[in-house]
Structures are given as C-alpha cells and as structure tokens.
Design an enzyme around this catalytic site. Structure first.
Site, short mmCIF file in Angstrom:
data_model
loop_
_atom_site.label_atom_id
_atom_site.label_comp_id
_atom_site.label_asym_id
_atom_site.label_seq_id
_atom_site.Cartn_x
_atom_site.Cartn_y
_atom_site.Cartn_z
N SER A 123 0.81 -1.22 0.00
CA SER A 123 0.00 0.00 0.00
C SER A 123 0.85 1.27 0.00
O SER A 123 1.91 1.33 0.63
CB SER A 123 -0.89 -0.01 1.25
OG SER A 123 -1.43 1.27 1.48
N GLU A 125 0.22 3.65 1.75
CA GLU A 125 0.32 4.07 3.15
C GLU A 125 1.70 3.78 3.72
O GLU A 125 2.13 4.41 4.68
CB GLU A 125 -0.73 3.34 4.00
CG GLU A 125 -2.09 3.97 4.02
CD GLU A 125 -2.12 5.33 4.69
OE1 GLU A 125 -1.72 5.44 5.85
OE2 GLU A 125 -2.54 6.28 4.03
N TYR A 146 -1.64 0.12 10.73
CA TYR A 146 -1.92 -0.54 9.45
C TYR A 146 -0.70 -0.47 8.54
O TYR A 146 -0.27 -1.48 7.96
CB TYR A 146 -3.13 0.14 8.78
CG TYR A 146 -3.32 -0.23 7.32
CD1 TYR A 146 -4.00 -1.38 6.95
CD2 TYR A 146 -2.81 0.59 6.30
CE1 TYR A 146 -4.18 -1.71 5.61
CE2 TYR A 146 -2.98 0.26 4.96
CZ TYR A 146 -3.66 -0.89 4.63
OH TYR A 146 -3.82 -1.22 3.30
P1 NDP Z 1 -11.64 -4.43 1.79
O1 NDP Z 1 -11.60 -3.91 3.19
O2 NDP Z 1 -12.77 -4.03 0.91
O3 NDP Z 1 -11.61 -6.03 1.83
C1 NDP Z 1 -10.85 -6.73 2.77
C2 NDP Z 1 -11.08 -8.22 2.57
O4 NDP Z 1 -10.27 -8.95 3.51
C3 NDP Z 1 -12.52 -8.67 2.80
O5 NDP Z 1 -12.85 -9.68 1.87
C4 NDP Z 1 -12.46 -9.27 4.20
O6 NDP Z 1 -13.44 -10.25 4.44
C5 NDP Z 1 -11.09 -9.93 4.14
N1 NDP Z 1 -10.55 -10.27 5.45
C6 NDP Z 1 -10.41 -9.47 6.52
N2 NDP Z 1 -9.87 -10.16 7.55
C7 NDP Z 1 -9.68 -11.42 7.12
C8 NDP Z 1 -9.16 -12.60 7.69
N3 NDP Z 1 -8.73 -12.61 8.96
N4 NDP Z 1 -9.07 -13.73 6.95
C9 NDP Z 1 -9.52 -13.73 5.67
N5 NDP Z 1 -10.04 -12.65 5.05
C10 NDP Z 1 -10.11 -11.51 5.76
O7 NDP Z 1 -10.25 -4.03 1.13
P2 NDP Z 1 -9.92 -3.61 -0.39
O8 NDP Z 1 -10.59 -4.53 -1.31
O9 NDP Z 1 -10.12 -2.14 -0.53
O10 NDP Z 1 -8.33 -3.82 -0.43
C11 NDP Z 1 -7.76 -5.08 -0.81
C12 NDP Z 1 -6.33 -5.15 -0.30
O11 NDP Z 1 -5.56 -4.11 -0.88
C13 NDP Z 1 -6.17 -4.97 1.20
O12 NDP Z 1 -5.08 -5.77 1.62
C14 NDP Z 1 -5.83 -3.50 1.38
O13 NDP Z 1 -5.13 -3.31 2.57
C15 NDP Z 1 -4.99 -3.29 0.14
N6 NDP Z 1 -4.97 -1.95 -0.41
C16 NDP Z 1 -6.14 -1.32 -0.74
C17 NDP Z 1 -6.12 -0.09 -1.34
C18 NDP Z 1 -7.37 0.62 -1.71
O14 NDP Z 1 -7.30 1.83 -2.02
N7 NDP Z 1 -8.53 -0.05 -1.74
C19 NDP Z 1 -4.83 0.59 -1.65
C20 NDP Z 1 -3.67 -0.18 -1.29
C21 NDP Z 1 -3.75 -1.41 -0.69
P3 NDP Z 1 -14.92 -9.87 5.06
O15 NDP Z 1 -15.76 -9.51 3.87
O16 NDP Z 1 -15.32 -11.13 5.73
O17 NDP Z 1 -14.73 -8.71 6.00
P1 GDR Z 2 -6.83 5.84 3.61
O1 GDR Z 2 -8.36 6.02 3.19
O2 GDR Z 2 -6.60 6.08 5.04
O3 GDR Z 2 -6.03 6.67 2.64
O4 GDR Z 2 -6.60 4.28 3.35
P2 GDR Z 2 -9.56 6.81 3.87
O5 GDR Z 2 -10.57 6.99 2.81
O6 GDR Z 2 -10.00 6.18 5.16
O7 GDR Z 2 -8.89 8.24 4.25
C1 GDR Z 2 -8.37 9.10 3.26
C2 GDR Z 2 -8.08 10.47 3.88
O8 GDR Z 2 -9.31 11.12 4.21
C3 GDR Z 2 -9.17 11.71 5.50
N1 GDR Z 2 -10.50 11.89 6.09
C4 GDR Z 2 -11.35 10.91 6.40
N2 GDR Z 2 -11.25 9.56 6.27
C5 GDR Z 2 -12.31 8.80 6.65
N3 GDR Z 2 -12.23 7.45 6.49
N4 GDR Z 2 -13.46 9.36 7.15
C6 GDR Z 2 -13.59 10.72 7.32
O9 GDR Z 2 -14.64 11.18 7.77
C7 GDR Z 2 -12.50 11.53 6.92
N5 GDR Z 2 -12.28 12.87 6.90
C8 GDR Z 2 -11.07 13.07 6.39
C9 GDR Z 2 -8.28 10.74 6.25
O10 GDR Z 2 -7.73 11.36 7.42
C10 GDR Z 2 -7.26 10.42 5.17
O11 GDR Z 2 -6.27 11.39 5.11
C11 GDR Z 2 -7.09 3.63 2.18
C12 GDR Z 2 -7.38 2.17 2.54
O12 GDR Z 2 -8.00 1.55 1.44
C13 GDR Z 2 -6.10 1.43 2.85
O13 GDR Z 2 -6.37 0.05 3.04
C14 GDR Z 2 -5.14 1.62 1.67
O14 GDR Z 2 -3.93 0.94 1.93
C15 GDR Z 2 -4.89 3.10 1.43
O15 GDR Z 2 -6.13 3.72 1.14
C16 GDR Z 2 -3.98 3.33 0.24
#
Ligand code: NDP
Ligand code: GDR
Length: 318
Positions: A123, A125, A146
């Site tokens: 990520s 992050e 995280y």
């Molecule tokens: P989501 O939060 O939408 O999905 C997370 C998934 O992980 C769900 O299917 C959840 O299952 C599953 N999960 C959680 N805990 C466990 C566990 N203990 N065992 C098995 N499965 C589990 O995440 P995203 O689809 O947005 O992201 C996918 C991956 O990419 C993650 O690793 C995230 O950290 C990473 N990532 C995401 C980014 C983004 O912008 N979306 C950017 C960079 C990295 P359940 O439905 O049961 O909760």
């Molecule tokens: P992020 O996503 O932390 O970048 O992680 P999120 O959308 O939670 O926050 C983005 C930015 O918005 C600011 N923020 C708020 N965030 C949330 N959730 N709710 C609020 O009300 C709010 N107001 C302001 C946050 O402070 C932050 O700066 C996501 C996840 O998908 C991770 O799993 C992934 O790795 C990174 O993106 C890349």
C-alpha cells in the site's frame, strides 16, 4: 493461458472486481471466505462460478488445507483489516491480519504450492511521511499500525522471493475507489452523505482532516494491474497510481457539485475523525507501471466522483 486463481479477501472491494475479471477471462477462481454469523457476501453474490473456500488468514492450518486442495497457479493476498483509522483502535488485531496473515499465506504457499505466483497487496500508506511524489525508490515511513503491518508484510514478501526463489510480486497501490468501497472510507462516506443530503434525509456531512491529499483512482483499473503484475517474467515491486492528487476538500467540493450544492454549506468538522497521526500527501509516480504493464488509468477524478455520487443516489432511491 488461463489458470487457477486463489484470492484471499475475495469478498472485499478489490477481490470482487478481480474475481469478476478473472472469471470473464476463463480462469477458475477460488476465494477464501471467513466465517461470520451474518455474512451475505454481497459484492460476490453475482458470481456463481466463484468457488468459496472456508478459512482465515490468521489460521495457518486453514490456509495449508485450502492451498493443498486447490493447488492454484496464481494467489492474490488481498485479505486485510484495511481501515487505517480503525488500525489505531485495533493495532494488535490489524497486525495479526495484515502482518501475520501475510506470513501465514507465504508459509502455507511454501509448503503447499511453492511454484504458485503470489500477488501481495502492498500500500501507498507504507510511504507515510515521505514527501510526494512517491515511487518504487521512496523510503517507507509508516504513520499507522496498518502501515507498519503492511511494511512488515512487504519486507517478508521480498524475503521469501530472495530466500526461497518464490514468485511474490508486490503491488504498491495508491487509493482506489468505486461504489463497492466500504462505507467508512472517505470517498464513499462523502458520496453517501451527498446523496442523503440531496434526498433531504440529512443536512450535514461530518469530516475529519480536509487538507490530506490522496491519489484516487478507479478500483477495476487497479485489479487489472494486479493480474498484469503476475504475468511479468520476474516478481517485482510496482507502484500503481494515477499521478494526480486532490485534497479531501476537493473531493467533497466535486461531490456536492454533482447535485448542484456548495460543500461549504454542509460539511462540518468532526474532531473524532481526525487521526492521531496523519499521512499528509500521497501522490504516486506510475512511470514504471506504464512502462512495464502498459497500464494507465481509464477514469478521471471528476468521472470517479460522479460515478460514486450517482451510485449512492440510486441506492437512496431518489
Ligand atoms: P476491503 O476492506 O474491501 O476487503 C478486505 C477483505 O479482507 C474482505 O474480503 C475481508 O473479508 C477480508 N478479510 C479481513 N480479515 C480477514 C481474515 N482474517 N481472513 C480472511 N479474510 C479476511 O479491502 P480492499 O478490497 O479495498 O483492499 C484489498 C487489499 O488491498 C487490502 O489488503 C488492502 O489493505 C490493500 N490496499 C487497498 C487499497 C485501496 O485503495 N482499496 C490501496 C492499497 C492497498 P470480510 O468480507 O469477511 O470482512
Ligand atoms: P486511507 O483512506 O486512510 O487513505 O486508506 P480513507 O478513505 O480512510 O482516508 C483518506 C483520507 O481522508 C481523511 N479523512 C477521512 N477519512 C475517513 N475514512 N473518514 C472521514 O470522515 C475523513 N475525513 C477526512 C483521512 O484522514 C485520510 O487522510 C485507504 C485504505 O483503502 C487502505 O487500506 C489503503 O492501503 C490506502 O487507502 C492506500
């Protein structure tokens, strides 16, 4: 040639798009699904060909059993406690799922199917406090439990690659969004809030830090990059991003503009939403992804915001 894919996190935003894309390309797709008393698995309910395998990434035996039975050619490790905000509240649990979960997956693959190609969901992050723009050469300076857990998983992936010769590629993906985004993430939270205000069901939208900058893209573009990464000759680390960033305030302004409203009349600051430590500025340099994968984002920031707000308006039934 299509093969057999195994996806952890298949019920999440990315897992659902990835499964959809792979099934459409004639792959066999197996997804790890954890036990829950109330799970409906809504994001993948429309995929009858997806085979569900019971297991949990924190439970090594369940992974060894699953991988021994499935014998996948490609593994995508997407499972995570993926909320940065929640990781401050549950740091140990986050480390167990994101960090130890990845260790379990690599170890299970080493035992059960060492030849399988593995995608690790790293990520942006992980870059944390490092100044923008960030590339494959930027130092990791994690700012949350995280991010620290993702850095551990990332380094472990590189270790398994170097030490055991396993094909483990790490996609360092910047924020990617869609109408399948979890409701707690800021883009979906804003889109939903705008739709509810538009419908007359709310008047205000609480937000935390408005000045944070993120590089937001369209999720299905990013899941295409994941499978592309596993098609390369060598396992590498790759940044995937649009190369354009906006503030949270920009997102709110664009989202309210979709329904002809001024965001300043509705957004209220909620101190509880401000994180103990914030990542101020994420902007990815996608040069290497363009060169190696021919990857480019297909959806602009404005289109992304419109799609998300319109989807929420449909959900609200207005
Ligand atoms: P989501 O939060 O939408 O999905 C997370 C998934 O992980 C769900 O299917 C959840 O299952 C599953 N999960 C959680 N805990 C466990 C566990 N203990 N065992 C098995 N499965 C589990 O995440 P995203 O689809 O947005 O992201 C996918 C991956 O990419 C993650 O690793 C995230 O950290 C990473 N990532 C995401 C980014 C983004 O912008 N979306 C950017 C960079 C990295 P359940 O439905 O049961 O909760
Ligand atoms: P992020 O996503 O932390 O970048 O992680 P999120 O959308 O939670 O926050 C983005 C930015 O918005 C600011 N923020 C708020 N965030 C949330 N959730 N709710 C609020 O009300 C709010 N107001 C302001 C946050 O402070 C932050 O700066 C996501 C996840 O998908 C991770 O799993 C992934 O790795 C990174 O993106 C890349």
């Amino acid at each position: 040639m299509p093969g057999r894919a195994f996806i952890t996190g298949v019920t999440g935003q990315d897992g659902s798009y990835l499964a959809e894309q792979l099934l459409a390309a004639d792959w066999e797709v197996w997804g790890l699904v954890r036990r829950s008393s109330s799970a409906e698995h809504g994001r993948v309910a429309h995929l009858p060909k997806l085979v569900h395998v019971r297991g949990d990434v924190t439970d090594l035996p369940s992974l060894i059993t699953a991988l021994s039975n499935v014998q996948p050619t490609h593994i995508y490790n997407l499972a995570a406690q993926s909320s940065v905000a929640d990781s401050f509240v549950q740091p140990i649990y986050t480390a167990q799922v994101v960090g130890i979960g990845a260790a379990n997956l690599f170890e299970a693959a080493r035992i059960a199917c060492p030849e399988a190609r593995i995608y690790q969901a790293s990520s942006s992050e992980m870059f944390g406090a490092s100044p923008a723009p960030q590339s494959e050469h930027t130092r990791f300076q994690p700012c949350s439990p995280y991010a620290a857990a993702k850095v551990y998983a990332h380094h472990l992936a590189v270790h398994y690659r170097r030490t055991y010769g396993m094909f483990i590629a790490c996609g360092i993906l910047f924020n990617h969004e869609s109408d399948r985004r979890g409701p707690d993430f800021v883009t979906r939270h804003i889109a939903r809030g705008v739709a509810r205000i538009h419908a007359g069901r709310e008047t205000t939208l609480p937000l935390g830090n408005l000045e944070a900058r993120r590089d937001w893209g369209w999720a299905p573009d990013y899941t295409r990059a994941m499978s592309g990464l596993l098609m390369l000759d060598e396992p590498i680390d790759l940044v995937v991003a649009t190369g354009v960033s906006h503030t949270v305030a920009d997102f709110a302004a664009a989202a309210f503009a979709v329904v002809g409203k001024d965001w300043r009349s509705h957004v209220v600051l909620d101190a509880a939403r401000v994180r103990p430590c914030e990542v101020p500025d994420l902007l990815g340099d996608p040069t290497r992804a363009k060169t190696l994968l021919g990857w480019a984002p297909s959806v602009s920031f404005t289109q992304l915001v419109e799609r998300m707000v319109e989807a929420e308006i449909r959900r609200e039934g207005t």
